[in-house]
Design a protein around this motif. Sequence first.
Motif, short mmCIF file in Angstrom:
data_model
loop_
_atom_site.label_atom_id
_atom_site.label_comp_id
_atom_site.label_asym_id
_atom_site.label_seq_id
_atom_site.Cartn_x
_atom_site.Cartn_y
_atom_site.Cartn_z
N GLU A 9 23.74 -7.39 6.27
CA GLU A 9 23.06 -7.58 4.98
C GLU A 9 23.57 -8.83 4.25
O GLU A 9 24.70 -9.28 4.44
CB GLU A 9 23.24 -6.34 4.10
N ASP A 34 19.66 -8.68 0.18
CA ASP A 34 19.46 -7.22 0.29
C ASP A 34 20.08 -6.50 -0.89
O ASP A 34 19.63 -5.41 -1.26
CB ASP A 34 20.12 -6.71 1.58
N LYS A 88 15.16 -9.31 -1.90
CA LYS A 88 13.99 -9.07 -1.06
C LYS A 88 13.23 -7.89 -1.64
O LYS A 88 13.86 -7.04 -2.29
CB LYS A 88 14.43 -8.69 0.37
N PRO A 89 11.93 -7.74 -1.37
CA PRO A 89 11.26 -6.49 -1.76
C PRO A 89 12.04 -5.30 -1.16
O PRO A 89 12.44 -5.35 0.00
CB PRO A 89 9.87 -6.62 -1.13
N GLY A 90 12.30 -4.28 -1.98
CA GLY A 90 13.09 -3.14 -1.51
C GLY A 90 14.59 -3.35 -1.67
O GLY A 90 15.38 -2.44 -1.37
N ARG A 106 18.37 -3.86 -3.38
CA ARG A 106 19.06 -2.98 -4.35
C ARG A 106 19.94 -3.77 -5.32
O ARG A 106 20.50 -4.81 -4.96
CB ARG A 106 19.99 -1.99 -3.62
N TYR A 142 13.08 -3.82 -12.58
CA TYR A 142 13.66 -2.90 -11.57
C TYR A 142 12.99 -1.53 -11.67
O TYR A 142 12.46 -1.15 -12.72
CB TYR A 142 15.16 -2.74 -11.79
N ARG A 143 13.09 -0.78 -10.58
CA ARG A 143 12.56 0.60 -10.55
C ARG A 143 13.68 1.53 -10.07
O ARG A 143 14.68 1.08 -9.55
CB ARG A 143 11.35 0.69 -9.59
N SER A 144 13.42 2.85 -10.22
CA SER A 144 14.38 3.89 -9.79
C SER A 144 15.78 3.63 -10.35
O SER A 144 16.78 3.69 -9.62
CB SER A 144 14.48 3.95 -8.25
N THR A 201 16.31 -0.52 -7.82
CA THR A 201 15.72 -1.26 -6.69
C THR A 201 14.65 -2.23 -7.18
O THR A 201 14.12 -2.10 -8.28
CB THR A 201 15.03 -0.31 -5.67
N ARG A 202 14.39 -3.20 -6.34
CA ARG A 202 13.24 -4.07 -6.55
C ARG A 202 12.11 -3.53 -5.67
O ARG A 202 12.32 -3.31 -4.47
CB ARG A 202 13.59 -5.50 -6.10
N ASP A 203 10.93 -3.29 -6.24
CA ASP A 203 9.79 -2.77 -5.45
C ASP A 203 9.44 -3.75 -4.36
O ASP A 203 9.59 -4.96 -4.52
CB ASP A 203 8.56 -2.59 -6.33
#
Length: 286
Positions: A51, A120, A146-148, A150, A207-209, A284-286
């Motif tokens: 990563e 990542d 990157k998308p996804g 953290r 950010y999400r979650s 996270t980033r969507d």
Amino acid sequence: MIEAKGPNAEQIHYWNEVSGPKWVRLDETIGAMIRPFGVDAMNAAKLQSGEQVVDVGCGCGETSFALAEAVGSTGNVLGVDISDPMLTHATQNRDRMNKLNVKFLNADAQTLGFSLGTQDLVFSRFGVMFFAEPEIAFANLRSCLKPGGRLVFACWQAREKNPWLAMPAAAAASHFNLPPGPPPGSPGPFSMSDPQRTVELLNGAGYRSVECHSVERKIDVSIGKSIEDTVSFLSQMGPAGSLFKDAPREKSEAALRSIHEALLPHQTSNGIELDAAAWVVTATRD
Ligand SMILES: C[S@@+](CC[C@H](N)C(=O)[O-])C[C@H]1O[C@@H](n2cnc3c(N)ncnc32)[C@H](O)[C@@H]1O
């Protein structure tokens, strides 16, 4: 060294001229105290080999080296920090340990033009509480994910939950004419202590979650030293450090005695133990 200008000019000055050199001198001691919270954040980050990681406010580099170990030789870690003395120390340690997959960059993480969508994980151990404009800073950090990807960091809970940091200043306070404290949320160790504000801020930054996990433990502030050495150490770090700076000798001596008295009830067979509490924040980033 970067120039003390831009939105974080005050912090750039502080971490280069005031706190950075002190931190380098006390690195081993401070590292031993806050290490377990960094381990909590590393566990939450669920690192995989290969990563790409940014370590924000990496200071003297301890977490950058641990992250580099976790991602292995096919992964990379970029430590970003505004403090030249701390990064110089980090670079010397890196060269001594021959950590080929760690790079350091002297830059403001709020304004740095990162390579977009390449990382990542954005990680930090207590390095993200000093931004003048946190929402802009966290949006900038998100741009390198990157998308996804953290975001995982540790930050301190409220002053009242962290006597290990706040108690020396409180014990010394009556001996000094204290200026009024900064408004809540101002850059500093407790700026991200309100989890609701953190969730709103990170959602606002895209950010999400977003989740804030509480971690509480005792810290042995003596780390094997005498109570006199502990008093001297505590008077130099955190909020107490600024009180003693330039104070007349008589006041300093009286304040040191007050810290000594406040520590006495916390002496145990394991050292001088005081409560500490942090948030481990994940998003996270969507
Ligand atoms: C409390 S120290 C933590 C250092 C290190 N992460 C550790 O745990 O040992 C905070 C660090 O954040 C850095 N810092 C503060 N504001 C920053 C910014 N805008 N960009 C990059 N680094 C910053 C400081 O220079 C300092 O090294």
